[in-house]
Enzyme design. Structure first.
Site, PDB file in Angstrom:
ATOM      1  N   PRO A  96       9.425  21.616   7.357  1.00 15.36           N
ATOM      2  CA  PRO A  96       8.987  21.414   8.746  1.00 15.36           C
ATOM      3  C   PRO A  96       8.235  20.110   8.992  1.00 15.36           C
ATOM      4  O   PRO A  96       8.493  19.434   9.995  1.00 15.36           O
ATOM      5  CB  PRO A  96       8.104  22.631   9.021  1.00 15.36           C
ATOM      6  CG  PRO A  96       8.686  23.687   8.134  1.00 15.36           C
ATOM      7  CD  PRO A  96       9.065  22.956   6.877  1.00 15.36           C
ATOM      8  N   ASP A  97       7.321  19.732   8.126  1.00 15.68           N
ATOM      9  CA  ASP A  97       6.532  18.521   8.368  1.00 15.68           C
ATOM     10  C   ASP A  97       7.384  17.250   8.382  1.00 15.68           C
ATOM     11  O   ASP A  97       7.352  16.504   9.359  1.00 15.68           O
ATOM     12  CB  ASP A  97       5.392  18.408   7.349  1.00 15.68           C
ATOM     13  CG  ASP A  97       4.333  19.482   7.549  1.00 15.68           C
ATOM     14  OD1 ASP A  97       4.051  19.829   8.713  1.00 15.68           O
ATOM     15  OD2 ASP A  97       3.795  19.963   6.549  1.00 15.68           O
TER      16      ASP A  97
END
Length: 177
Positions: free
Chosen positions: A77-78
């Site tokens: 996600p990051d």
């Protein structure tokens, strides 16, 4: 161009909302990256990649056939949200060059990660079923997976297209040594 990934609402509490920035410079582009967005019902939730991966459906599509969901092994996600933000900023800069107007961009870890699971989303949208977990196989290319090799904890990973398979077979049939 301003980018930020504070928790939702922090920029406003600092007196630096998009409206304030825009009043100072109408061409400003503000890119905000957060877990669940600057608006909407989940905006107050803290964004954390270990939560947004499963919520996006990515963990559900990861894992071996017949087994449960798995983490991807990489915090997707990051970096995915960062890459998505970079693309949106590039598009906003091009648009600003044409129009002279800035804009506010809202990128979420949740939505950026959901894009990594398009096969799963399409399976559900078209058939109403959850896509089968297939580990590291591929439904369109074969062989495509990790295979045990000689020795303890020794593996070979391969991905072949139809054209590449003939070449792999040729290499595999050569005498060893």
């Amino acid at each position: 161009m301003v980018s930020q990934n504070f928790a939702t609402g922090v920029l406003e509490r600092l007196g630096l909302s998009y409206d304030v920035l825009k009043a100072s410079n109408p061409q400003v582009i503000l890119a905000s990256v957060s877990g669940y967005g600057q608006t909407g019902p989940y905006r107050e939730y803290m964004g954390y990649c270990s939560a947004t991966g499963p919520l996006s459906g990515l963990a559900s599509s990861s894992g071996l056939a017949g087994e449960g969901p798995e983490e991807t092994g990489v915090a997707m996600p990051d970096p995915t949200a960062g890459i998505t933000a970079a693309y949106t900023v590039a598009a906003a800069l091009l648009r600003r060059d044409e129009t002279g107007i800035g804009e506010q961009l809202d990128v979420t870890l949740w939505e950026a990660t959901a894009a990594l699971n398009l096969d799963g989303w399409m399976e559900y949208a078209l058939r109403g079923t959850q896509a089968e977990r297939i580990g590291n196989r591929d439904p369109w290319m074969a062989p495509h997976r990790c295979f045990p090799a000689a020795g303890d904890d020794e593996w070979m990973t391969t991905t072949c297209t139809d054209e590449g398979f003939a070449e792999l077979a040729d290499i595999a049939s050569r005498p060893q040594g």
